[in-house]
Write a protein that holds these residues in place. Structure first.
Motif, short mmCIF file in Angstrom:
data_model
loop_
_atom_site.label_atom_id
_atom_site.label_comp_id
_atom_site.label_asym_id
_atom_site.label_seq_id
_atom_site.Cartn_x
_atom_site.Cartn_y
_atom_site.Cartn_z
N PRO A 111 0.84 -1.29 0.04
CA PRO A 111 0.06 -0.13 -0.14
C PRO A 111 0.99 1.16 0.09
CG PRO A 111 -0.72 -1.61 1.52
CD PRO A 111 0.42 -2.05 1.12
N GLU A 112 0.55 2.49 -0.71
CA GLU A 112 1.18 3.69 -0.75
C GLU A 112 1.45 4.16 0.74
OE1 GLU A 112 -0.45 6.82 -2.87
OE2 GLU A 112 -2.72 6.38 -2.22
N SER A 113 0.66 3.86 1.50
CA SER A 113 0.77 4.47 3.04
C SER A 113 1.79 3.65 3.67
CB SER A 113 -0.61 3.98 3.67
OG SER A 113 -0.68 2.82 3.94
N ALA A 114 2.44 2.76 3.14
CA ALA A 114 3.67 2.09 3.95
C ALA A 114 5.06 2.96 3.27
CB ALA A 114 3.80 0.64 3.56
N LEU A 115 4.84 3.72 2.58
CA LEU A 115 6.03 4.26 2.02
C LEU A 115 6.12 5.78 1.94
CD1 LEU A 115 5.98 2.38 -1.42
CD2 LEU A 115 7.27 1.83 0.55
N ALA A 116 7.46 6.20 1.95
CA ALA A 116 7.75 7.78 1.91
C ALA A 116 8.76 7.71 1.06
CB ALA A 116 7.63 8.41 3.32
N ASN A 117 8.64 9.09 0.38
CA ASN A 117 9.96 9.64 -0.55
C ASN A 117 11.49 9.35 0.13
OD1 ASN A 117 8.64 10.18 -3.08
ND2 ASN A 117 7.96 12.07 -1.92
N LYS A 118 12.13 8.71 -0.38
CA LYS A 118 13.51 8.41 0.06
C LYS A 118 14.12 9.59 0.51
CE LYS A 118 17.03 7.11 -2.59
NZ LYS A 118 18.02 7.93 -2.24
N PRO A 119 15.05 9.81 1.60
CA PRO A 119 15.82 11.09 1.84
C PRO A 119 16.72 11.11 0.56
CG PRO A 119 15.72 9.70 3.69
CD PRO A 119 15.10 9.01 2.54
N VAL A 120 17.12 12.24 0.25
CA VAL A 120 17.80 12.42 -1.21
C VAL A 120 19.17 12.33 -0.95
CG1 VAL A 120 16.15 14.04 -2.10
CG2 VAL A 120 17.78 14.93 -0.98
N ASN A 121 19.72 12.48 0.33
CA ASN A 121 21.10 12.40 0.69
C ASN A 121 21.68 11.05 0.96
OD1 ASN A 121 19.68 12.71 2.84
ND2 ASN A 121 21.43 13.97 3.96
#
Length: 320
Positions: free
Chosen positions: A111-121
């Motif tokens: 589910p999309e709720s399990a994810l977030a955008n990865k830290p760019v650094n």
């Protein structure tokens, strides 16, 4: 696709690299090409089926979730028609512990709720080290410990996955942090920002005179009574990890003294992943990685992690 499959409970030897069907995302799911995953205590529970009570969630006689792995970092390959937060090509990270697990594989649909955008650094391997351990530390300090700027905070077991994040997160709140660890981990504790370090190999913690507004215990090294004696009048002890007997003791004492003694179980939370992303991108938190393994080295990874001496996180590269 290739995946690590566990058909029965047991030692790391029950984990097998097999060819399985590639998942197809449902309407509300994201298909992630997994670049990396990492190990946490929950993975050991899922592997061994111990303590036995955990089997009511994970399967009584055999694993309900045959592909283990909770932490994930990777790239979105496809999305279901109802997904609004992500698109193919996005770099993401997350905790799948409440979404069917499955990150020890080349692909996983969640589910999309399990994810977030990865830290760019962060690299994918670094990002995979974050979700479960960092969110555990954040929730324990913030939600159970009511951490405040100016608090004196002690992290007992500061060199493991949760502990290394707890020291840094506590510092981000403007607190004075004391880390407790063994001699081999003193330098790590200093590097991640601890104001004071107690080497329990050289100093008997029970004789330590300082008191703290918040103590986070990430292992079972000390009796609850010792932690309680180190609290200020309004202080709080939060139990995060340790033996089953210590957890039971914490729960019993917490019933009669809820303001001081609290036990805690982490819950995956997308907003907290976003908070961790912001802290990491601001340079206030960084993952500490002890060892890296390949997917086909999963047995060695679990064997090392089960020894309980990892300095930070153990990461698995899932690209093949």
């Amino acid at each position: 696709m290739k995946a690590i499959v566990s058909a029965k409970y047991g030692s790391p030897e029950v984990l097998e690299l097999k060819e399985v069907e590639k998942p197809v995302p449902q309407d509300n799911q994201v298909l992630v090409k997994v670049h990396a995953a990492s190990l946490n205590f929950g993975n050991l529970v899922l592997l061994k089926g111990e303590p036995f009570l955990a089997r009511f969630a994970f399967g009584l006689t055999k694993p309900k979730f045959p592909i283990p792995g909770g932490d994930v970092a990777g790239r979105v390959e496809a999305v279901g028609k109802d997904v609004t937060q992500f698109k193919p090509g996005d770099e993401v990270y997350g905790d799948l512990a409440s979404s069917g697990w499955g990150s020890f594989a080349q692909y996983v649909a969640v589910p999309e709720s399990a994810l977030a955008n990865k830290p760019v650094n962060l690299s994918y391997e670094e990002a995979a080290a974050v979700p479960m351990a960092a969110v555990t530390a954040l929730q324990a300090l913030r939600d159970k410990g009511n951490i405040q700027s100016g608090h004196k905070v002690l992290v007992y077991g500061s060199s493991g996955g949760v502990g290394t994040f707890a020291v840094q997160i506590a510092k981000s709140y403007g607190t004075e942090v004391t880390a407790v660890c063994s001699t081999r981990n003193v330098d790590i504790a200093k590097e991640i920002g601890a104001d004071h370090v107690i080497d329990y190999k050289r100093e008997y913690f029970k004789n330590h005179k300082q008191q703290y507004d918040l103590i986070l215990g990430t292992n079972g090294s000390q009796p609850i009574s010792v932690y309680k004696s180190k609290l200020t009048p309004g202080g709080v002890f939060v139990h995060v990890g340790g033996s089953g007997s210590q957890m039971f003791n914490t729960m019993v004492r917490g019933i009669t003294n809820r303001k001081k003694i609290k036990t805690f179980l982490q819950r995956p939370n997308q907003n907290d992943l976003i908070i961790m992303k912001e802290l990491i991108e601001a340079g206030k938190v960084k993952p500490v990685i002890d060892r890296r393994y390949k997917l086909d080295e999963i047995q060695q990874a679990f064997a090392y992690f089960a020894e309980g001496h990892a300095q930070g996180k153990v990461v698995v590269n899932c690209l093949m």
